[in-house]
Scaffold this motif. Structure first.
Motif, short mmCIF file in Angstrom:
data_model
loop_
_atom_site.label_atom_id
_atom_site.label_comp_id
_atom_site.label_asym_id
_atom_site.label_seq_id
_atom_site.Cartn_x
_atom_site.Cartn_y
_atom_site.Cartn_z
N ALA A 255 0.16 -1.27 -0.11
CA ALA A 255 0.20 0.45 -0.03
C ALA A 255 0.50 1.55 0.06
N LYS A 256 1.94 0.96 0.25
CA LYS A 256 2.63 2.76 1.17
C LYS A 256 4.15 2.43 0.31
N LYS A 257 4.62 1.63 -0.45
CA LYS A 257 5.78 1.63 -1.21
C LYS A 257 6.58 2.38 -1.81
N THR A 258 5.99 3.62 -2.33
CA THR A 258 7.02 4.27 -2.88
C THR A 258 7.20 5.13 -1.20
N MET A 259 6.36 5.41 -0.31
CA MET A 259 6.64 5.73 1.08
C MET A 259 8.20 5.29 1.93
N VAL A 260 7.54 3.15 1.50
CA VAL A 260 8.61 3.02 1.99
C VAL A 260 10.39 2.91 1.58
N ASP A 261 9.98 3.17 0.43
CA ASP A 261 11.44 2.91 -0.24
C ASP A 261 11.72 4.70 0.12
N GLY A 262 11.42 5.37 -0.04
CA GLY A 262 11.67 7.57 0.71
C GLY A 262 12.54 7.05 2.63
N PHE A 263 11.67 5.41 2.28
CA PHE A 263 12.24 5.86 4.52
C PHE A 263 13.83 5.37 3.92
N ASN A 264 13.92 4.32 3.45
CA ASN A 264 14.85 3.36 3.04
C ASN A 264 16.23 4.21 2.30
N LYS A 265 15.74 5.14 1.64
CA LYS A 265 16.19 6.67 1.36
C LYS A 265 17.25 6.94 1.60
N SER A 266 16.03 7.33 3.30
CA SER A 266 16.44 8.99 4.20
C SER A 266 17.62 8.08 5.16
N MET A 267 16.99 6.09 5.02
CA MET A 267 17.95 5.74 6.32
C MET A 267 19.59 5.64 5.34
N ASP A 268 19.37 5.05 4.03
CA ASP A 268 20.67 5.31 4.10
C ASP A 268 21.58 6.78 4.43
N ARG A 269 20.45 7.98 3.59
CA ARG A 269 21.38 9.10 3.66
C ARG A 269 22.02 9.72 5.07
N ALA A 270 20.82 9.12 6.30
CA ALA A 270 21.57 9.34 7.57
C ALA A 270 22.32 8.43 7.94
N LEU A 301 29.74 8.63 20.30
CA LEU A 301 30.33 8.83 19.11
C LEU A 301 30.95 8.31 18.24
N ALA A 302 31.99 7.52 19.01
CA ALA A 302 33.67 6.80 18.81
C ALA A 302 32.68 5.76 18.64
N LEU A 303 31.26 5.06 18.66
CA LEU A 303 31.50 3.33 18.72
C LEU A 303 30.04 3.32 17.32
N LEU A 304 29.68 4.88 17.27
CA LEU A 304 28.90 4.62 16.10
C LEU A 304 28.66 4.29 14.86
N PRO A 305 30.23 5.18 14.09
CA PRO A 305 31.03 3.68 12.75
C PRO A 305 31.07 2.77 13.11
N GLU A 306 31.83 2.51 14.23
CA GLU A 306 31.41 1.15 14.51
C GLU A 306 30.41 -0.36 14.37
N GLU A 307 29.27 0.62 14.39
CA GLU A 307 28.43 -0.39 14.53
C GLU A 307 27.14 -0.37 13.64
N MET A 308 26.92 0.68 13.40
CA MET A 308 26.07 1.16 12.64
C MET A 308 25.97 0.53 10.74
N SER A 309 24.89 0.39 10.52
CA SER A 309 25.27 -0.08 8.97
C SER A 309 25.66 0.68 7.80
N ALA A 310 26.00 -0.03 7.11
CA ALA A 310 26.72 1.01 5.54
C ALA A 310 25.29 1.50 4.71
N SER A 311 24.25 1.24 5.06
CA SER A 311 23.29 1.21 4.38
C SER A 311 21.77 0.22 4.63
N HIS A 312 20.89 0.38 4.39
CA HIS A 312 19.28 0.46 4.89
C HIS A 312 19.70 -2.22 4.61
#
Length: 348
Positions: A255-270, A301-312
């Protein structure tokens, strides 16, 4: 056999679900039958368990305007306290996307085969075992099994039954031939930082099994220390496992494919922003974890790059490790395979 678990009452955002177990909440959803509900198609309602570090990318995307830039109009943003409440809200249509941990997603799939894993946020198991400074046990540098053995018979705070915080204890106790639900007293504290750290400080519990930043906060204020941390490599079997995640249902994804895709793109940018702009990320982290001391912010702040995903996008290796972990601990009876559970658009 009965589970040795103590409940501590607390105030939650959605109080009607307080005290119900994961199984009870999800079974209630299953009895209603039919497909999961979908809210207003012009708005994307996103719920999350708490303001843990795993969900910081959502805050970054909100504050930096990434959602708006990708055509996503956000609605409700509740903090629901437990994975069971998160899944129940998703099933009822109160939210469209649920930010939790893979344990929550697998629990939902057991009663609703339309559940899907749509984004990975953290690829390390970001739950720590935290003990008081006067804890009578081997030092943090001692062999892992020795430290786990010191937890036998102790009162250990968790967010709730069926959670990723309980899952870590189940896994660790299995390594020494013990059962966390029989050989320790698990105390349900909910997801609030103040309640968890307060319980440790007042000695209501001997230890905590809790998501970041609880360990950093306890250490920063001198209440306790991080005793076992999968993120720092203490538990090799959990290295690289997808943990913090976003999940939904096929009804929402259709039902919300476009918005979910937009959410995932937003996660990638974040996620990229967190790696690239340290100064602004620090400012955003302070606004996300309001009242947290600067020293704790800096350690996180030092941990974030080590544990956050590179993308969604989720890799099969990270997913399979999570699947195996949940099967070995008995927390998921029959988790789905990667191709079934992770939509193609979310596969790395």
């Amino acid at each position: 056999m009965s589970i040795n678990r103590t409940a501590i009452t607390r105030r939650t955002l959605l109080g009607s679900a307080v005290g119900l177990s994961t199984a009870a909440l999800l079974a209630g959803c299953a009895k209603k039958g039919g497909a999961a509900s979908v809210s207003d198609t012009g708005i994307l309602n996103v719920g999350q368990i708490s303001d843990s570090v795993a969900f910081f990318p959502l805050h970054v995307a909100e504050q930096q305007g990434f959602f708006e830039a990708n055509g996503v109009k956000l609605g409700e943003r509740p903090r629901l306290g437990t994975g069971a409440k998160l899944a129940a809200a998703l099933k009822s249509g109160a939210i469209d996307l649920a930010a939790g941990v893979t344990t929550d997603a697998f629990n939902l799939y057991e009663v609703d085969k339309t559940a899907r894993l749509t984004a990975g946020l953290v690829t390390e198991y970001y739950v720590d075992v935290v003990v008081g400074n006067d804890f009578a046990g081997p030092a943090e540098q001692a062999p892992l099994n020795d430290r786990v053995s010191a937890l036998v018979g102790k009162k250990i705070g968790i967010t709730g039954p069926g959670s990723g915080t309980e899952a870590l204890l189940v896994h660790l106790f299995q390594q020494i031939g013990k059962d966390a639900n029989k050989d320790a007293t698990l105390v349900n504290l909910g997801a609030a930082t103040t309640a968890a750290v307060g319980a440790l400080k007042s000695k209501q519990v001997d230890a905590l099994s809790f998501f970041q930043p609880i360990g950093q906060v306890a250490a920063g204020e001198g209440t306790g220390k991080i005793y076992i941390s999968p993120q720092r490599g203490d538990v090799p079997s959990l290295a690289g496992v997808v943990h913090g995640c976003v999940f939904s249902t096929t009804a929402v994804l259709d039902a919300k494919k476009t918005m979910v895709d937009g959410f995932n793109k937003s996660m990638d940018r974040a996620l990229q922003f967190i790696r690239q702009d340290k100064d602004t990320t620090r400012t955003l982290l302070k606004s996300y974890l309001q009242g947290t001391p600067d020293g704790v912010i800096d350690s996180l702040l030092a941990l974030l790059p080590e544990e956050m995903s590179a993308s969604h996008a989720i890799s099969q290796a990270a997913y399979d490790k999570s699947k195996d972990f949940h099967m070995q601990t008995g927390l998921a009876k029959n988790p789905p395979d990667f191709a079934t559970f992770v939509p193609q658009a979310s596969q790395a």
